[in-house]
Design a protein around this motif. Structure first.
Motif, mmCIF file in Angstrom:
data_model
loop_
_atom_site.group_PDB
_atom_site.id
_atom_site.type_symbol
_atom_site.label_atom_id
_atom_site.label_comp_id
_atom_site.label_asym_id
_atom_site.label_seq_id
_atom_site.Cartn_x
_atom_site.Cartn_y
_atom_site.Cartn_z
ATOM 1 N N ARG A 1 2.055 1.792 -3.409
ATOM 2 C CA ARG A 1 0.976 2.370 -4.220
ATOM 3 C C ARG A 1 0.952 3.884 -4.052
ATOM 4 O O ARG A 1 0.854 4.631 -5.016
ATOM 5 C CB ARG A 1 -0.367 1.788 -3.784
ATOM 6 C CG ARG A 1 -1.573 2.395 -4.499
ATOM 7 C CD ARG A 1 -2.866 1.959 -3.872
ATOM 8 N NE ARG A 1 -3.049 2.441 -2.498
ATOM 9 C CZ ARG A 1 -3.526 3.661 -2.190
ATOM 10 N NH1 ARG A 1 -3.876 4.503 -3.146
ATOM 11 N NH2 ARG A 1 -3.648 4.026 -0.925
ATOM 12 N N LEU B 1 -9.348 2.586 -11.489
ATOM 13 C CA LEU B 1 -8.276 2.009 -10.684
ATOM 14 C C LEU B 1 -7.010 2.795 -10.979
ATOM 15 O O LEU B 1 -6.777 3.197 -12.118
ATOM 16 C CB LEU B 1 -8.073 0.532 -11.072
ATOM 17 C CG LEU B 1 -7.129 -0.277 -10.185
ATOM 18 C CD1 LEU B 1 -7.806 -0.628 -8.871
ATOM 19 C CD2 LEU B 1 -6.689 -1.552 -10.905
ATOM 20 N N THR B 2 -6.212 3.031 -9.955
ATOM 21 C CA THR B 2 -4.965 3.768 -10.187
ATOM 22 C C THR B 2 -3.865 2.789 -10.574
ATOM 23 O O THR B 2 -3.956 1.590 -10.298
ATOM 24 C CB THR B 2 -4.540 4.520 -8.918
ATOM 25 O OG1 THR B 2 -4.271 3.549 -7.898
ATOM 26 C CG2 THR B 2 -5.606 5.485 -8.456
ATOM 27 N N TYR C 1 -9.609 -1.135 -2.709
ATOM 28 C CA TYR C 1 -9.097 -0.568 -3.974
ATOM 29 C C TYR C 1 -10.152 -0.641 -5.064
ATOM 30 O O TYR C 1 -10.459 0.329 -5.729
ATOM 31 C CB TYR C 1 -7.870 -1.341 -4.460
ATOM 32 C CG TYR C 1 -6.602 -1.133 -3.637
ATOM 33 C CD1 TYR C 1 -6.495 -0.109 -2.710
ATOM 34 C CD2 TYR C 1 -5.514 -1.979 -3.827
ATOM 35 C CE1 TYR C 1 -5.337 0.061 -1.979
ATOM 36 C CE2 TYR C 1 -4.349 -1.822 -3.110
ATOM 37 C CZ TYR C 1 -4.264 -0.794 -2.175
ATOM 38 O OH TYR C 1 -3.129 -0.647 -1.455
ATOM 39 N N ASN C 2 -10.628 -1.873 -5.261
ATOM 40 C CA ASN C 2 -11.611 -2.094 -6.325
ATOM 41 C C ASN C 2 -12.224 -3.473 -6.137
ATOM 42 O O ASN C 2 -11.569 -4.491 -6.329
ATOM 43 C CB ASN C 2 -10.916 -2.023 -7.687
ATOM 44 C CG ASN C 2 -11.913 -2.159 -8.837
ATOM 45 O OD1 ASN C 2 -12.596 -3.180 -8.952
ATOM 46 N ND2 ASN C 2 -12.012 -1.125 -9.641
ATOM 47 N N ASP D 1 1.055 6.537 -6.994
ATOM 48 C CA ASP D 1 -0.122 7.351 -7.295
ATOM 49 C C ASP D 1 0.008 8.808 -6.854
ATOM 50 O O ASP D 1 -0.476 9.719 -7.533
ATOM 51 C CB ASP D 1 -1.368 6.745 -6.640
ATOM 52 C CG ASP D 1 -1.759 5.453 -7.316
ATOM 53 O OD1 ASP D 1 -1.203 5.171 -8.409
ATOM 54 O OD2 ASP D 1 -2.594 4.705 -6.760
ATOM 55 N N ASP E 1 0.833 -1.207 0.000
ATOM 56 C CA ASP E 1 0.000 0.000 0.000
ATOM 57 C C ASP E 1 0.867 1.256 0.000
ATOM 58 O O ASP E 1 0.544 2.251 -0.650
ATOM 59 C CB ASP E 1 -0.928 -0.002 1.212
ATOM 60 C CG ASP E 1 -1.961 1.107 1.114
ATOM 61 O OD1 ASP E 1 -2.745 1.078 0.135
ATOM 62 O OD2 ASP E 1 -1.957 2.002 1.979
ATOM 63 N N ALA F 1 -2.354 1.080 -7.551
ATOM 64 C CA ALA F 1 -3.181 0.007 -7.005
ATOM 65 C C ALA F 1 -2.991 -1.264 -7.826
ATOM 66 O O ALA F 1 -2.991 -2.377 -7.289
ATOM 67 C CB ALA F 1 -4.640 0.418 -6.982
ATOM 68 N N MET G 1 -7.678 -5.131 -0.993
ATOM 69 C CA MET G 1 -7.978 -5.178 -2.425
ATOM 70 C C MET G 1 -9.407 -4.745 -2.704
ATOM 71 O O MET G 1 -9.685 -4.057 -3.676
ATOM 72 C CB MET G 1 -7.729 -6.596 -2.950
ATOM 73 C CG MET G 1 -6.248 -6.945 -2.957
ATOM 74 S SD MET G 1 -5.815 -8.299 -4.023
ATOM 75 C CE MET G 1 -6.251 -9.666 -3.114
#
Ligand SMILES: Nc1ncnc2c1ncn2[C@@H]1O[C@H](COP(=O)(O)OP(=O)(O)OP(=O)(O)O)[C@@H](O)[C@H]1O
Ligand SMILES: [Mg+2]
Length: 601
Positions: free
Chosen positions: A54, A293-294, A177-178, A58, A51, A297, A174
């Motif tokens: 990420r 979604l980035t 995230y999505n 991002d 994370d 991620a 997760m």
């Protein structure tokens, strides 16, 4: 019985055994809890790493590429992210060290406690247990079974907790995230589980074979070493080598089979991992392009997917270790829970120094219990009285029951009928400790413990002074002989006294008995022949030894029988004649006809 052959199949978990085991672990509960807490923190730290990466991507890399963030600002941000990563890594390493050190210590402590418990318990068990159980079997409990157990109770719960947290944590992150992609990735878990389930059974079987063949090898080596004289004198070397070779090949095959199974397992798992990655790249990229979604991620997803494999594999391995460990724990607790056949009475009398009158009152005895199929009376209605200070010689053919009679005096076994009395008190009413402290026992095979002659003489009375020992040896007339050993009384006797001759070992045992100065002496006379000089020394010593105490001697020497105050002739579990040597000879009964056969001149 071989000690791993009796390993049951599939029994991965047994609640009872586990709670018994945890009574031992719970003595170190704070250390144990510390290990669990440390490992939970470690697991969380590991979950945080993807994370954090990420965020780096991002929040700083992508905006810098877009031009929404200036380069210096991006670098500053990335520096913080990097510091965070280093910190987490350092924390992880530190926690791992703590876990290993503390966990290892608990593991060793518990093993140590269990080993002590086994040792202590074995010392309490009765003769009838040792008649039935091979020494090797008991040793295996305190040795290989404990090794198998080692670690399972410290690592298993810790690993399990960590595995569950990792799986739940990774999936939760997760989903945050999505959830669509999380669902897609989670589709890899069922096949992972199924493959692990299939393989774990095969692997468990394979390892059972590995353990079995290894234990056969150990047993074979042990038997060959303890019987080496017989092996060599029967020229069995080649045949035994062939057999050993077969066992070794069996072991190699078992190991190869186990390795082969592993080698199919891992590639299958890897393949599922690759398939999962493909899903993330395809489906995940489409989500990135759609803006749901980035990019960071997406990368984190790949890393979280990788985190699935560890726990699932760990659970599979846990299953294997549990199987072996439960079998080991079952045998260990089986031993620990074996009740000694001989108990002290609820409120046992304490025998103070006795006069030493021993009476058998209509004693009938068998080594097995009346409900056994092969039940057979070994002693039948045996009655006699040995007055204090008297010496009783027991003679009779082999297997007649002489050794049995003398093992009833120290209550190594309980009689089924009749009573054994010492100074008029039933041996079952007194504490075993006080009973045994009245007795000196010298067995056919004088058993010495490794150490010096001095240590061995003081075995029964550790607070004896050296002077007492010398005095005892002088009384027995064997002072010169023992002092003349290479290092005198400080001579090392070697394992089981192997450095001394049979005769010398006997004299050491005699000296031990004199130092302990028991009221009642029990002696199974050695049948082994020694040289004339030692023979004479032993005879002289024996005479001194039995002076002024009640003694029972299973006699093989004519001189012993002649000197005895009373001779009991035992045939097929009964006393068939009694009296002094000369009387018996004159009577012309069983004794007269057999004495020449059984008794050494
Ligand atoms: N621990 C045991 N368990 C079962 N049976 C036993 C045990 N010890 C001895 N026996 C049996 O009891 C009988 C008497 O044995 P014991 O050892 O008392 O004979 P013994 O007179 O001392 O013989 P020996 O002169 O050969 O030493 C034998 O038939 C023997 O097989
Ligand atoms: Mg005997």
């Amino acid at each position: 019985m071989n000690w791993v052959e009796d390993e049951p199949r599939y029994r991965p978990f047994d609640k009872d055994l586990f709670s018994k085991l945890y009574r031992f672990v719970w003595r170190y509960k704070w250390a144990f809890i510390l290990v669990i807490v440390v490992w939970i923190i470690w697991t969380l730290a590991m979950l945080a790493i993807p994370d954090l990466m990420r965020r780096g991507i991002d929040d700083y890399i992508v905006p810098a590429l877009d031009g929404t963030l200036s380069a210096p600002e991006a670098y500053r941000g990335l520096a913080i992210v990097s510091a965070g990563l280093l910190l987490l890594a350092a924390l992880g390493s530190g926690l791992r060290i703590v876990r290993t050190m503390v966990g290892f210590r608990i593991g060793q402590r518990v093993i140590n406690d269990l080993r002590m418990a086994i040792f202590k318990h074995v010392q309490r068990l009765s003769m009838s247990y040792f008649d039935k159980t091979k020494a090797g079997w008991i040793i295996a409990r305190a040795d290989s079974d404990l090794d198998t157990l080692e670690g399972i109770y410290t690592w298993a719960p810790v690993d399990l907790i960590s595995a569950v947290i990792t799986l739940i944590g990774a999936i939760t992150i997760m989903i945050l995230y999505n959830w669509r992609l999380a669902l897609a990735v989670s589709l890899t878990i069922p096949p992972l589980f199924i493959i692990t389930l299939i393989f774990r059974r095969m692997i468990a079987d394979a390892y059972r074979l590995v353990r079995r063949s290894a234990s056969r090898i150990t047993a074979n080596i042990a038997e060959n070493i303890s019987g080496i004289r017989v092996v060599q004198s029967n020229v069995r070397q080649d045949r035994n080598l062939e057999r050993f070779d077969e066992l070794n090949i069996e072991n190699v095959e078992a190991n190869v089979r186990a390795a082969r199974i592993w080698q199919t397992y891992w590639p299958s798992i890897d393949f599922i991992g690759a398939a999962g990655t493909v899903v993330i790249i395809w489906y995940g990229s489409s989500l990135v392009f759609a803006g749901t979604l980035t990019a960071g991620a997406l990368l984190a997803f790949v890393q979280y997917l990788g985190m699935f494999f560890g726990p699932i594999h760990q659970m599979g391995r846990l299953y294997n270790t549990l199987m072996g460990s439960m079998a080991a724990a079952e045998r260990i607790f089986g031993l620990l829970e074996t009740e000694p056949a001989i108990h002290d009475a609820p409120r046992p009398l304490k025998l103070d120094r006795v006069n030493g009158e021993v009476t058998f009152e209509n004693v009938s005895f068998s080594y097995n219990s009346p409900d056994d199929e092969d039940f057979k009376w070994i002693l039948k209605d045996v009655s006699f009285t040995a007055r204090a200070g008297e010496s009783i010689a027991l003679v009779g053919p082999t297997g007649a029951g002489k050794t049995t009679v003398i093992s009833l005096v120290p209550r190594f076994y309980d009689v089924q009928r009749g009573r054994v009395l010492i100074d008029g008190v039933d041996v079952r009413d007194v504490s075993q400790k006080s009973l045994h402290s009245q007795m000196g026992i010298v067995l056919q095979e004088s058993f010495l413990f490794s150490g010096t002659v001095m240590d061995n003489v003081k075995y029964a009375k550790t607070d004896a002074t050296d002077e007492e020992v010398y005095e005892a040896a002088i009384t027995l007339g064997c002072y010169e002989l023992l002092a003349g050993l290479p290092n005198g009384f400080q001579t090392n006797v070697g394992e089981r006294g192997a450095n001394l001759s049979q005769g010398q070992r006997q004299l050491v045992s005699f000296t031990r008995a004199v130092v302990a100065n028991p009221r009642i002496l029990i002696l199974d006379e050695a049948t082994a022949s020694v040289d004339v000089q030692t023979e004479m020394a032993i005879q002289y010593a024996l005479e001194r030894l039995i002076e002024r105490r009640t003694s029972f001697i299973v006699a093989h020497r004519l001189s012993t029988v002649r000197r005895a105050d009373n001779v009991l002739v035992i045939q097929d579990g009964r006393i068939t004649e009694r009296g002094k040597h000369m009387e018996l000879l004159a009577a012309g009964g069983p004794y007269a006809s057999m004495y020449a056969e059984f008794i050494k001149p």
